[in-house]
Design a protein around this motif. Structure first.
Motif, PDB file in Angstrom:
ATOM      1  N   PHE A  26       0.847  -1.184   0.000  1.00 20.49           N
ATOM      2  CA  PHE A  26       0.000   0.000   0.000  1.00 20.49           C
ATOM      3  C   PHE A  26       0.889   1.242   0.000  1.00 20.49           C
ATOM      4  CE2 PHE A  26      -2.163  -3.194   2.886  1.00 20.49           C
ATOM      5  CZ  PHE A  26      -2.801  -3.837   1.834  1.00 20.49           C
ATOM      6  N   ALA A  27       0.378   2.351  -0.564  1.00 23.03           N
ATOM      7  CA  ALA A  27       1.275   3.467  -0.853  1.00 23.03           C
ATOM      8  C   ALA A  27       0.662   4.812  -0.534  1.00 23.03           C
ATOM      9  CB  ALA A  27       1.666   3.425  -2.334  1.00 23.03           C
ATOM     10  N   PHE A  28       1.526   5.847  -0.557  1.00 29.23           N
ATOM     11  CA  PHE A  28       1.071   7.233  -0.490  1.00 29.23           C
ATOM     12  C   PHE A  28      -0.045   7.436  -1.511  1.00 29.23           C
ATOM     13  CE2 PHE A  28       4.857   9.981   1.195  1.00 29.23           C
ATOM     14  CZ  PHE A  28       4.738   9.353   2.421  1.00 29.23           C
ATOM     15  N   GLY A  29      -0.938   8.343  -1.192  1.00 32.74           N
ATOM     16  CA  GLY A  29      -2.029   8.632  -2.105  1.00 32.74           C
ATOM     17  C   GLY A  29      -3.109   7.577  -2.094  1.00 32.74           C
ATOM     18  N   GLY A  30      -2.993   6.584  -1.200  1.00 33.90           N
ATOM     19  CA  GLY A  30      -4.008   5.540  -1.109  1.00 33.90           C
ATOM     20  C   GLY A  30      -3.993   4.568  -2.260  1.00 33.90           C
ATOM     21  N   ALA A  31      -2.837   4.356  -2.894  1.00 34.10           N
ATOM     22  CA  ALA A  31      -2.719   3.382  -3.985  1.00 34.10           C
ATOM     23  C   ALA A  31      -2.401   2.014  -3.386  1.00 34.10           C
ATOM     24  CB  ALA A  31      -1.634   3.795  -4.962  1.00 34.10           C
ATOM     25  N   ASN A  32      -3.201   1.025  -3.727  1.00 34.55           N
ATOM     26  CA  ASN A  32      -3.068  -0.301  -3.128  1.00 34.55           C
ATOM     27  C   ASN A  32      -2.852  -1.360  -4.209  1.00 34.55           C
ATOM     28  OD1 ASN A  32      -3.942   0.749  -0.467  1.00 34.55           O
ATOM     29  ND2 ASN A  32      -5.907   0.986  -1.507  1.00 34.55           N
ATOM     30  N   VAL A  81     -15.198   3.737 -10.341  1.00 33.12           N
ATOM     31  CA  VAL A  81     -14.322   4.167 -11.428  1.00 33.12           C
ATOM     32  C   VAL A  81     -12.885   4.212 -10.923  1.00 33.12           C
ATOM     33  CG1 VAL A  81     -13.772   6.047 -13.020  1.00 33.12           C
ATOM     34  CG2 VAL A  81     -16.170   5.480 -12.518  1.00 33.12           C
ATOM     35  N   GLY A  82     -11.957   3.753 -11.720  1.00 37.50           N
ATOM     36  CA  GLY A  82     -10.541   3.829 -11.392  1.00 37.50           C
ATOM     37  C   GLY A  82      -9.823   4.792 -12.308  1.00 37.50           C
ATOM     38  N   VAL A  83      -8.563   5.078 -11.976  1.00 41.62           N
ATOM     39  CA  VAL A  83      -7.773   5.987 -12.805  1.00 41.62           C
ATOM     40  C   VAL A  83      -6.415   5.359 -13.086  1.00 41.62           C
ATOM     41  CG1 VAL A  83      -6.986   7.283 -10.778  1.00 41.62           C
ATOM     42  CG2 VAL A  83      -6.809   8.312 -13.040  1.00 41.62           C
ATOM     43  N   ILE A  84      -6.068   5.289 -14.351  1.00 40.08           N
ATOM     44  CA  ILE A  84      -4.709   4.927 -14.755  1.00 40.08           C
ATOM     45  C   ILE A  84      -4.042   6.235 -15.149  1.00 40.08           C
ATOM     46  CG2 ILE A  84      -3.270   3.506 -16.237  1.00 40.08           C
ATOM     47  CD1 ILE A  84      -5.115   1.937 -14.324  1.00 40.08           C
ATOM     48  N   PHE A  85      -3.187   6.697 -14.262  1.00 38.00           N
ATOM     49  CA  PHE A  85      -2.582   8.012 -14.432  1.00 38.00           C
ATOM     50  C   PHE A  85      -1.188   7.871 -15.037  1.00 38.00           C
ATOM     51  CE2 PHE A  85       0.121  11.442 -12.696  1.00 38.00           C
ATOM     52  CZ  PHE A  85      -0.522  12.524 -13.292  1.00 38.00           C
ATOM     53  N   GLY A  86      -0.830   8.817 -15.867  1.00 41.70           N
ATOM     54  CA  GLY A  86       0.487   8.802 -16.475  1.00 41.70           C
ATOM     55  C   GLY A  86       1.151  10.164 -16.420  1.00 41.70           C
ATOM     56  N   GLN A 112       1.303  10.977  -6.792  1.00 46.85           N
ATOM     57  CA  GLN A 112       0.519  11.859  -5.933  1.00 46.85           C
ATOM     58  C   GLN A 112      -0.665  12.470  -6.682  1.00 46.85           C
ATOM     59  OE1 GLN A 112       0.350  15.371  -6.232  1.00 46.85           O
ATOM     60  NE2 GLN A 112       1.919  15.753  -7.789  1.00 46.85           N
ATOM     61  N   ALA A 113      -0.509  12.749  -7.968  1.00 51.66           N
ATOM     62  CA  ALA A 113      -1.613  13.338  -8.725  1.00 51.66           C
ATOM     63  C   ALA A 113      -2.767  12.348  -8.852  1.00 51.66           C
ATOM     64  CB  ALA A 113      -1.137  13.786 -10.104  1.00 51.66           C
ATOM     65  N   ALA A 114      -2.463  11.071  -9.047  1.00 49.55           N
ATOM     66  CA  ALA A 114      -3.518  10.054  -9.087  1.00 49.55           C
ATOM     67  C   ALA A 114      -4.248   9.996  -7.758  1.00 49.55           C
ATOM     68  CB  ALA A 114      -2.918   8.694  -9.425  1.00 49.55           C
ATOM     69  N   GLY A 115      -3.499  10.129  -6.651  1.00 43.59           N
ATOM     70  CA  GLY A 115      -4.134  10.153  -5.342  1.00 43.59           C
ATOM     71  C   GLY A 115      -5.050  11.348  -5.177  1.00 43.59           C
ATOM     72  N   GLN A 116      -4.627  12.505  -5.687  1.00 41.65           N
ATOM     73  CA  GLN A 116      -5.470  13.697  -5.615  1.00 41.65           C
ATOM     74  C   GLN A 116      -6.727  13.532  -6.466  1.00 41.65           C
ATOM     75  OE1 GLN A 116      -5.259  16.093  -3.608  1.00 41.65           O
ATOM     76  NE2 GLN A 116      -3.115  16.335  -2.982  1.00 41.65           N
ATOM     77  N   VAL A 117      -6.590  12.910  -7.617  1.00 37.49           N
ATOM     78  CA  VAL A 117      -7.755  12.652  -8.465  1.00 37.49           C
ATOM     79  C   VAL A 117      -8.755  11.773  -7.719  1.00 37.49           C
ATOM     80  CG1 VAL A 117      -8.532  11.449 -10.543  1.00 37.49           C
ATOM     81  CG2 VAL A 117      -6.564  12.989 -10.659  1.00 37.49           C
ATOM     82  N   ALA A 118      -8.263  10.679  -7.133  1.00 36.03           N
ATOM     83  CA  ALA A 118      -9.146   9.774  -6.403  1.00 36.03           C
ATOM     84  C   ALA A 118      -9.788  10.470  -5.209  1.00 36.03           C
ATOM     85  CB  ALA A 118      -8.357   8.545  -5.949  1.00 36.03           C
ATOM     86  N   LEU A 119      -8.984  11.238  -4.468  1.00 38.22           N
ATOM     87  CA  LEU A 119      -9.467  11.903  -3.261  1.00 38.22           C
ATOM     88  C   LEU A 119     -10.521  12.956  -3.584  1.00 38.22           C
ATOM     89  CD1 LEU A 119      -9.204  12.498  -0.202  1.00 38.22           C
ATOM     90  CD2 LEU A 119      -7.276  13.986  -0.751  1.00 38.22           C
ATOM     91  N   ASN A 120     -10.265  13.783  -4.589  1.00 45.87           N
ATOM     92  CA  ASN A 120     -11.155  14.905  -4.880  1.00 45.87           C
ATOM     93  C   ASN A 120     -12.372  14.531  -5.716  1.00 45.87           C
ATOM     94  OD1 ASN A 120      -9.919  17.686  -3.969  1.00 45.87           O
ATOM     95  ND2 ASN A 120      -8.188  16.408  -4.612  1.00 45.87           N
ATOM     96  N   LEU A 121     -12.284  13.428  -6.463  1.00 48.41           N
ATOM     97  CA  LEU A 121     -13.392  13.060  -7.347  1.00 48.41           C
ATOM     98  C   LEU A 121     -14.108  11.796  -6.895  1.00 48.41           C
ATOM     99  CD1 LEU A 121     -11.721  13.833 -10.804  1.00 48.41           C
ATOM    100  CD2 LEU A 121     -13.032  15.355  -9.302  1.00 48.41           C
ATOM    101  N   PRO A 146      -9.741   0.421  -9.659  1.00 43.35           N
ATOM    102  CA  PRO A 146      -8.327   0.094  -9.905  1.00 43.35           C
ATOM    103  C   PRO A 146      -7.530   1.347 -10.268  1.00 43.35           C
ATOM    104  CG  PRO A 146      -9.750  -1.473 -11.001  1.00 43.35           C
ATOM    105  CD  PRO A 146     -10.641  -0.385 -10.487  1.00 43.35           C
ATOM    106  N   THR A 147      -6.402   1.531  -9.596  1.00 43.00           N
ATOM    107  CA  THR A 147      -5.608   2.742  -9.778  1.00 43.00           C
ATOM    108  C   THR A 147      -4.137   2.389  -9.911  1.00 43.00           C
ATOM    109  OG1 THR A 147      -7.180   4.107  -8.550  1.00 43.00           O
ATOM    110  CG2 THR A 147      -4.938   4.929  -8.723  1.00 43.00           C
ATOM    111  N   SER A 148      -3.498   3.004 -10.888  1.00 39.55           N
ATOM    112  CA  SER A 148      -2.068   2.811 -11.086  1.00 39.55           C
ATOM    113  C   SER A 148      -1.494   4.076 -11.692  1.00 39.55           C
ATOM    114  CB  SER A 148      -1.789   1.613 -12.004  1.00 39.55           C
ATOM    115  OG  SER A 148      -0.404   1.412 -12.188  1.00 39.55           O
ATOM    116  N   THR A 149      -0.181   4.232 -11.549  1.00 39.68           N
ATOM    117  CA  THR A 149       0.528   5.352 -12.183  1.00 39.68           C
ATOM    118  C   THR A 149       1.657   4.788 -13.033  1.00 39.68           C
ATOM    119  OG1 THR A 149       0.001   6.940 -10.451  1.00 39.68           O
ATOM    120  CG2 THR A 149       1.936   7.401 -11.789  1.00 39.68           C
ATOM    121  N   VAL A 150       1.666   5.162 -14.301  1.00 40.12           N
ATOM    122  CA  VAL A 150       2.706   4.709 -15.220  1.00 40.12           C
ATOM    123  C   VAL A 150       3.527   5.910 -15.652  1.00 40.12           C
ATOM    124  CG1 VAL A 150       1.277   2.797 -15.997  1.00 40.12           C
ATOM    125  CG2 VAL A 150       1.244   4.921 -17.290  1.00 40.12           C
ATOM    126  N   SER A 151       4.800   5.659 -15.944  1.00 38.88           N
ATOM    127  CA  SER A 151       5.695   6.744 -16.374  1.00 38.88           C
ATOM    128  C   SER A 151       6.638   6.187 -17.421  1.00 38.88           C
ATOM    129  CB  SER A 151       6.469   7.307 -15.176  1.00 38.88           C
ATOM    130  OG  SER A 151       7.237   8.427 -15.556  1.00 38.88           O
TER     131      SER A 151
END
Length: 787
Positions: free
Chosen positions: A391-397, A505-510, A546-555, A560-565
């Motif tokens: 489990f991670a910052f921003g509530g990503a699990n 709804v989940g977010v795949i953030f990049g 962190q931006a994906a966490g803000q998206v999840a928190l505010n919206l 399912p949530t992940s961040t790719v780079s």
């Protein structure tokens, strides 16, 4: 194998380097015996910190593989990754897998932070930073360095879901195998200790003065560590055919978002429980099948009770009470982005040897942690399946389910449902909306900004309708743009942000360049004044997710949530990953959001790389690209879900393909062979012939060598001479990791109902091509039409 079962995914080789020493044997031996390797740190200044301890790697770092770097500098995160990767690759027979079908998925939290630190420190002192440092900073730089050193030319991908990255990377790699995108994958994670990270966790008052004692009533916090864990994954049928020894199988994984807090987990473990349930469902197992849990177990007051609650919530109180749980972090510290990979290796060995390793330091039961944490010594188990939590910052699990090969278990086969786009949002230098971007392309109107001597395009935005001043107080620009773009895309799709339908709804953030604004704000004071200058309000924003966490928190998104780079291919990677999860039935609705922002340091870094366009006396093109920032969000849904709720369908994601040049000598293949393979893979995935493609949206952005390589690849595709070629980034600018998503949005906005290819290429030679089709010929769409 029955037709209703998915192919098995086998772990056939592993590699590791941790504070226990070099090699998997050292890691497993230390974990099994409960030998604590959290000691006084020797290689970093520890003055001003609440601890002197860490899980520091003291074994020599001598990878055989080379990578592009300054002559007098080594990026420790790359070295750690290479040492582990070389051990893992040595366990696979040479030549067994075609390099074109061998992928790399690497997870990291801090990526090349030491390179970024060196760059910032040199600039702060008035020196000229080495121009090669920026090419080592990002997560994709690590992944590409490993791929190039090992000459692996399949998909090369980086995950940055903070402390869940390593587990996420292994899960994504297993997906690629089941989808037949690769024949083998090297997957895992890597992170290095630094004074910057230590100062950050110290500012949060998270560091323990004694070795971490997870789950114990007298725990005082976490111990940071460093290292790398890597696994080689192949399909089980290939392992069986070639007589490979299988340590364990990856049966499934689950992702979720807490949407609760930027650093703290949901106290009831709701999001984490969702990831565990999703992993079990993906694996086709029930709670009673789990015989061992390798816990997240950080040792912090909030994380351990939240995880204990999540386990009980997901598995049931009675079932959970009978399952041994232990924390590998008690013996090596918290490896951040590498934690999930190292802990997956320990979990695999626990299954293979039927031994639950102990939780070191556990001395007293905490009523808030009522499970069996294997205190004292290792214990025999009878387990066919095990769970590994991260489990991670921003509530990503992220949660992984591994099984013993002898169990013969195969997860349920997933159907392949069509994936459609129901909402689009574009924030670009052209303004708010895809229509404005297209008007600027057609009118050849380039952005006219300048930053640090570089031609740039900035986004002008009033976030107030979506984020008030209080909500923005601790957010950086990356988070603000991401929340606004995602909210607008959801509205366009007819989904109310924060409403009940949004909860699944989940977010795949990049993001390609990541949170450089926050990194600069946090790091420079620490470099100048030490840990006392570390700002706890800024530190959480320094992680890529962190931006994906803000998206999840505010919206209110909890799916399912992940961040790719993946560098400049990030937007396409986010869309492809989201489409795969949806097509396999792992979610109903996902938002693929890609965002990158500009700072003066980012502009200077691109200048040092020789990629950014500067404004000369004549203003004539200089063979480089105009930098831009932006945020693009696409709402993707399974067709049946979209049709059931009466959504307007804007287009279809038909498929995608990936390939890498994996070159140590240059950044990309001048003949464009990697990109050609990506385009052909996209056509194959979409079931299309080249003659059926009506247009190609090019990656071309004005950087002459890269653009010529793409032109050569397109020419060899032998498509219709009437093929339409679009290069919108030569006008709008190169929005870094956003480019693929921007071009996909334009293709769906302007398309005539015929298939189109969308190309993306990183500066390190990673290529991703999307195949998309707009919903109807001759339709002009505007934001909001999906309502």
């Amino acid at each position: 194998m029955p037709g209703d079962r998915a192919p098995g995914v086998a772990i056939v080789a592993t590699g590791a380097i941790t504070s226990q020493g070099a090699g998997t044997a050292a890691l497993w031996g230390g974990a099994r015996s409960g030998r604590v390797a959290i000691r006084p740190v020797q290689g970093l200044p520890m003055d001003g910190l609440g601890t002197k301890l860490g899980g520091e790697v003291t074994a020599p770092l001598r990878p055989r593989g080379a990578y592009r770097r300054p002559d007098d500098f080594r990026e420790r995160a790359v070295d750690l990754a290479l040492v582990a990767a070389e051990e893992a690759m040595a366990g696979l027979p040479a030549g067994l897998v075609d390099p074109d079908r061998f992928g790399v998925v690497l997870g990291t939290c801090n990526a090349g932070l030491l390179s970024a630190r060196a760059w910032l420190a040199a600039g702060a002192s008035g020196a000229v930073p080495d121009h090669r440092l920026p090419a080592l900073v990002t997560p994709q730089a690590l992944a590409e360095a490993v791929a190039a050193a090992l000459r692996l030319r399949g998909p090369v991908l980086a995950v940055n879901t903070a402390c869940a990255s390593g587990a996420n990377a292994i899960g994504w790699a297993a997906d690629l195998l089941r989808q037949d995108r690769v024949d083998a994958v090297l997957a895992g994670g890597s992170d290095a200790l630094s004074d910057v990270v230590l100062a950050g966790f110290n500012s949060l008052e998270s560091l323990s003065p004694e070795p971490a004692a997870p789950y114990s009533a007298d725990r005082q916090g976490l111990s940071l560590g460093e290292g790398s864990g890597m696994v080689v994954l192949v399909r089980s049928d290939l392992a069986e055919r070639h007589g490979l020894t299988v340590l364990a199988e990856v049966a499934g994984y689950g992702l979720s978002a807490d949407g609760y807090h930027v650093t703290a987990p949901h106290p009831e473990g709701l999001g984490a429980a969702g990831a565990i349930r999703a992993a079990l469902a993906h694996a086709g197992l029930c709670p009673a099948d789990i015989g061992y849990i390798n816990g997240h177990g950080t040792g912090t007051p909030k994380n351990d009770p939240a995880e204990s609650s999540a386990i009980r919530l997901a598995l049931g109180k009675e079932t959970a009470a009978g399952i041994p749980v232990s924390s590998t972090k008690s013996v090596i510290g918290h490896l951040l982005g590498a934690a999930g990979a190292a802990e997956a290796i320990v979990t695999a060995h626990a299954l293979a040897e039927q031994i639950a390793p102990p939780t070191a330091g556990f001395s007293a039961q905490d009523p808030a942690c009522p499970l069996d944490y294997v205190p004292g010594t290792a214990r025999p188990i009878a387990a066919g399946a095990a769970l590994s939590n991260n489990f991670a910052f921003g509530g990503a699990n992220a949660a992984l389910v591994l099984t013993r090969p002898a169990l013969g278990h195969r997860p349920p086969a997933a159907g392949r449902e069509e994936v459609v786009v129901t909402g689009i949002s574009v924030l670009s230098p052209a303004g708010d909306g895809v229509s404005g971007a297209w008007r600027d392309v057609m009118g050849r109107r380039e952005p006219g900004g300048e930053l640090a001597g570089v031609r740039v395009g900035r986004v002008e935005l009033d976030p107030e309708p979506y984020l008030n001043r209080r909500a923005r107080r601790r957010m950086d620009r990356l988070g603000v743009l991401s929340v606004v773009a995602t909210a607008k895309a959801l509205e366009a799709a007819g989904i109310e942000p924060g409403g009940e339908p949004a909860r699944t709804v989940g977010v795949i953030f990049g993001t390609g360049t990541g949170p450089m604004e926050a990194m600069e704000r946090f790091t420079l004071p620490v470099l100048g004044e030490g840990p006392a200058a570390a700002d706890p309000a800024v530190f959480p924003n320094t992680v890529y997710n962190q931006a994906a966490g803000q998206v999840a928190l505010n919206l209110g998104l909890r799916g399912p949530t992940s961040t790719v780079s993946v560098g400049h291919a990030t937007g396409a990677a986010a869309i492809g990953y989201a489409a795969d999860l949806l097509a396999a039935g792992r979610a109903d609705t996902l938002v693929a959001t890609a965002t990158d922002t500009l700072t003066a340091q980012v502009a200077r870094a691109y200048t040092a790389l020789g990629a950014a366009s500067t404004r000369g006396p004549s203003g004539a093109p200089d063979g480089r690209f105009l930098l831009a920032e932006g945020s693009v969000a696409l709402v993707l849904e399974r067709r049946s879900v979209a049709e059931a709720r009466g959504a307007r369908i804007l287009g279809t994601v038909l498929g995608y393909g990936m390939a890498s040049d994996a070159s140590r000598a240059r950044l990309w293949d001048p003949r464009g062979r990697g990109l050609e393979r990506a385009m052909r893979a996209a056509l194959h995935d979409a079931g299309l012939g080249a003659e059926e493609v009506a247009e190609i949206w090019l990656s071309a952005a004005g950087l002459d060598p890269a653009d010529r390589a793409e032109a050569a690849a397109v020419a060899r595709l032998a498509v219709d001479p009437a093929l339409r070629l679009h290069a919108p980034k030569t006008v709008l600018g190169e929005p870094m990791g956003v480019g693929g998503a921007l071009c996909a949005a334009l293709a769906l906005h302007t398309g005539d109902g015929t298939p189109a290819l969308v190309n993306s290429s990183s500066l390190g030679g990673t290529h991703i091509t999307l195949a998309v089709r707009a919903a109807a010929a001759g339709t002009t769409r505007t934001e909001g039409e999906g309502r």
